[in-house]
Design a protein around this motif. Sequence first.
Motif, PDB file in Angstrom:
ATOM      1  N   ARG A   1      -7.636   3.398  -1.819  1.00  0.00           N
ATOM      2  CA  ARG A   1      -7.716   2.430  -2.903  1.00  0.00           C
ATOM      3  C   ARG A   1      -6.364   2.314  -3.619  1.00  0.00           C
ATOM      4  O   ARG A   1      -5.532   3.228  -3.569  1.00  0.00           O
ATOM      5  CB  ARG A   1      -8.781   2.835  -3.930  1.00  0.00           C
ATOM      6  CG  ARG A   1     -10.066   3.370  -3.348  1.00  0.00           C
ATOM      7  CD  ARG A   1     -10.711   2.449  -2.331  1.00  0.00           C
ATOM      8  NE  ARG A   1     -11.109   1.170  -2.904  1.00  0.00           N
ATOM      9  CZ  ARG A   1     -11.736   0.216  -2.216  1.00  0.00           C
ATOM     10  NH1 ARG A   1     -12.011   0.411  -0.934  1.00  0.00           N
ATOM     11  NH2 ARG A   1     -12.076  -0.913  -2.793  1.00  0.00           N
TER      12      ARG A   1
ATOM     13  N   ARG B   1       0.845  -1.192   0.000  1.00  0.00           N
ATOM     14  CA  ARG B   1       0.000   0.000   0.000  1.00  0.00           C
ATOM     15  C   ARG B   1       0.882   1.244   0.000  1.00  0.00           C
ATOM     16  O   ARG B   1       1.731   1.414   0.877  1.00  0.00           O
ATOM     17  CB  ARG B   1      -0.911   0.000   1.235  1.00  0.00           C
ATOM     18  CG  ARG B   1      -2.038   1.004   1.161  1.00  0.00           C
ATOM     19  CD  ARG B   1      -2.927   0.891   2.382  1.00  0.00           C
ATOM     20  NE  ARG B   1      -3.625  -0.380   2.451  1.00  0.00           N
ATOM     21  CZ  ARG B   1      -4.753  -0.643   1.780  1.00  0.00           C
ATOM     22  NH1 ARG B   1      -5.280   0.279   0.987  1.00  0.00           N
ATOM     23  NH2 ARG B   1      -5.350  -1.810   1.915  1.00  0.00           N
TER      24      ARG B   1
ATOM     25  N   ARG C   1     -12.925   3.759   1.996  1.00  0.00           N
ATOM     26  CA  ARG C   1     -13.562   4.276   0.771  1.00  0.00           C
ATOM     27  C   ARG C   1     -12.596   5.100  -0.077  1.00  0.00           C
ATOM     28  O   ARG C   1     -12.740   5.158  -1.300  1.00  0.00           O
ATOM     29  CB  ARG C   1     -14.791   5.123   1.120  1.00  0.00           C
ATOM     30  CG  ARG C   1     -15.939   4.406   1.817  1.00  0.00           C
ATOM     31  CD  ARG C   1     -16.302   3.094   1.163  1.00  0.00           C
ATOM     32  NE  ARG C   1     -15.628   1.970   1.795  1.00  0.00           N
ATOM     33  CZ  ARG C   1     -15.236   0.863   1.175  1.00  0.00           C
ATOM     34  NH1 ARG C   1     -15.415   0.744  -0.130  1.00  0.00           N
ATOM     35  NH2 ARG C   1     -14.657  -0.111   1.822  1.00  0.00           N
TER      36      ARG C   1
ATOM     37  N   ASN D   1     -16.119   3.245  -3.821  1.00  0.00           N
ATOM     38  CA  ASN D   1     -14.836   3.900  -3.565  1.00  0.00           C
ATOM     39  C   ASN D   1     -14.798   5.255  -4.254  1.00  0.00           C
ATOM     40  O   ASN D   1     -15.584   5.542  -5.166  1.00  0.00           O
ATOM     41  CB  ASN D   1     -13.669   3.014  -4.022  1.00  0.00           C
ATOM     42  CG  ASN D   1     -13.716   2.718  -5.506  1.00  0.00           C
ATOM     43  OD1 ASN D   1     -13.404   3.556  -6.334  1.00  0.00           O
ATOM     44  ND2 ASN D   1     -14.118   1.495  -5.857  1.00  0.00           N
TER      45      ASN D   1
ATOM     46  N   THR E   1      -5.706   5.165  -6.134  1.00  0.00           N
ATOM     47  CA  THR E   1      -5.830   6.570  -5.745  1.00  0.00           C
ATOM     48  C   THR E   1      -4.592   7.347  -6.161  1.00  0.00           C
ATOM     49  O   THR E   1      -3.459   6.846  -6.055  1.00  0.00           O
ATOM     50  CB  THR E   1      -6.052   6.700  -4.227  1.00  0.00           C
ATOM     51  OG1 THR E   1      -6.192   8.083  -3.899  1.00  0.00           O
ATOM     52  CG2 THR E   1      -4.903   6.123  -3.436  1.00  0.00           C
TER      53      THR E   1
END
Length: 363
Positions: A314, A159, A311, A286, A317
Amino acid sequence: MTDHPKDLFIITTARKRDTLEWERELAPFLLSTNPDVNIYKNRIVVDSWNNIKKYDGVSGAFFIFDEQRVVGSGAWVKAFLKICRQNNWILLSATPGDTWEDYIPVFIANGFYRNRTEFIREHIIYCRFSKYPKVDRYLNTGRLIRLRNSILITMDFKRKTISHHKDIFCEYDIVQYKRILRDRWDIWRNEPITNAGELCYALRKVVNSDDSRLAVIMELLKNHPRIIVFYNFDYELWSIKDFLIPHADTIFFEIAEWNGHQHQPIPNAEKWIYLVQYNAGAEGWNCIKTDTIVFFSQNYSYKIMAQSSGRIDRLNTPYTDLYYYHLKSRASIDLAIAKALKEKKKFNETGWLNGKEKKEHEF
C-alpha cells in the motif's frame, strides 16, 4: 452539488460491506446509509456482489461497482449489464482484466458491442482441436487497445516498495500421489473419482497436507513476527490451526482468521498469524502492520494471487521491502499451476489432465 442527488448504490465485497469501509468513505461528504444522518434525501445502499440481482430493477440511480467481479457470462454479469442500461455507473478496480475476454462485459456495458457473441465473432479465434474452449489468438487487437484506453483511468504514482518473491519447495507423499492418479480413487471418502475437478482436488490435498509446509510457517515466524497466510481449502485451515494453537501459548503469538467461518480482525499484538482464505480475502482490505505474506498453497487464478499480494503493498505502508513466500512442491500439479501463474493465466484442470503436462510428468 444538487440538493436532490440521485440514489446511490455501492456494490462491493462482502468484507467491505461488513467492515463498514464505505460508510467511512461517505462520512466526509455528509452521506450515510442511515437516512436520519444523511444530509440529503437520496437513498444510499451498500451491499455485496452476492446480492447484485436484488438491484437489477433499479433505474435513474448512480451505481459504484467496487472491485472487478464481472467476468464471464453468469448471473452477476447479466445483472450488471441490466443495471448499466438503466443507470449511471462507474467500476473501480486496480486489476480490471488479465485477458481481452475479461473486458467483454465492460465493453458491452459501454455500448462498444451489442453482446458477447458479436465480440467473439469479431475478435476471437478458438483452437480447432482443443477439447475445451481455448483461445488461439485475438483479431484486431488495435481496436481493443483503443477501446480499453478510452475507459481506463491511468493513476500515476511511484511505488516505494520492493517486492521479494521466494519459492519454498516442500515435501509430499509421492507414493500416495501416484496411487490416486493411477487408480482414480478418493482415499478419504473411499469412493471412485469421477471427474477432473475431484481428481485435482485429491492430488492437491496430498500435496497441501504435508507437514513440511507447517514447519515452514514456524521457521518464518522467527524472523517475521507478523504474517498473513493465504490458503485455499478448509482442510488447510484445520491443519494449520491444529499445528499452531499448541505453540501459541509457549511462543506467545496470536492467531486470527478471515474466511467463510470467521470474520476476525487483524490481531493487535506484537506477534501474530492471520489466516485468510483466498476467495474471502484476496481483495477489499489492506494491512500496513506487516511486510510478510505466506501463500500456503497456490490459487488457480493469477489475478487472485496478484490481488492477495497487494494487501500489504500500500502507498502508506511503513515498509520498503515486502516478502512473499510461495510454498510449493515438485508434484506435477503444483508445477503446472505455477507455470500457468507465471504466464498470467488461470489454471485449467481438464486442460492439464488432457494435455502435455500429464504425459511429461506422470508417464
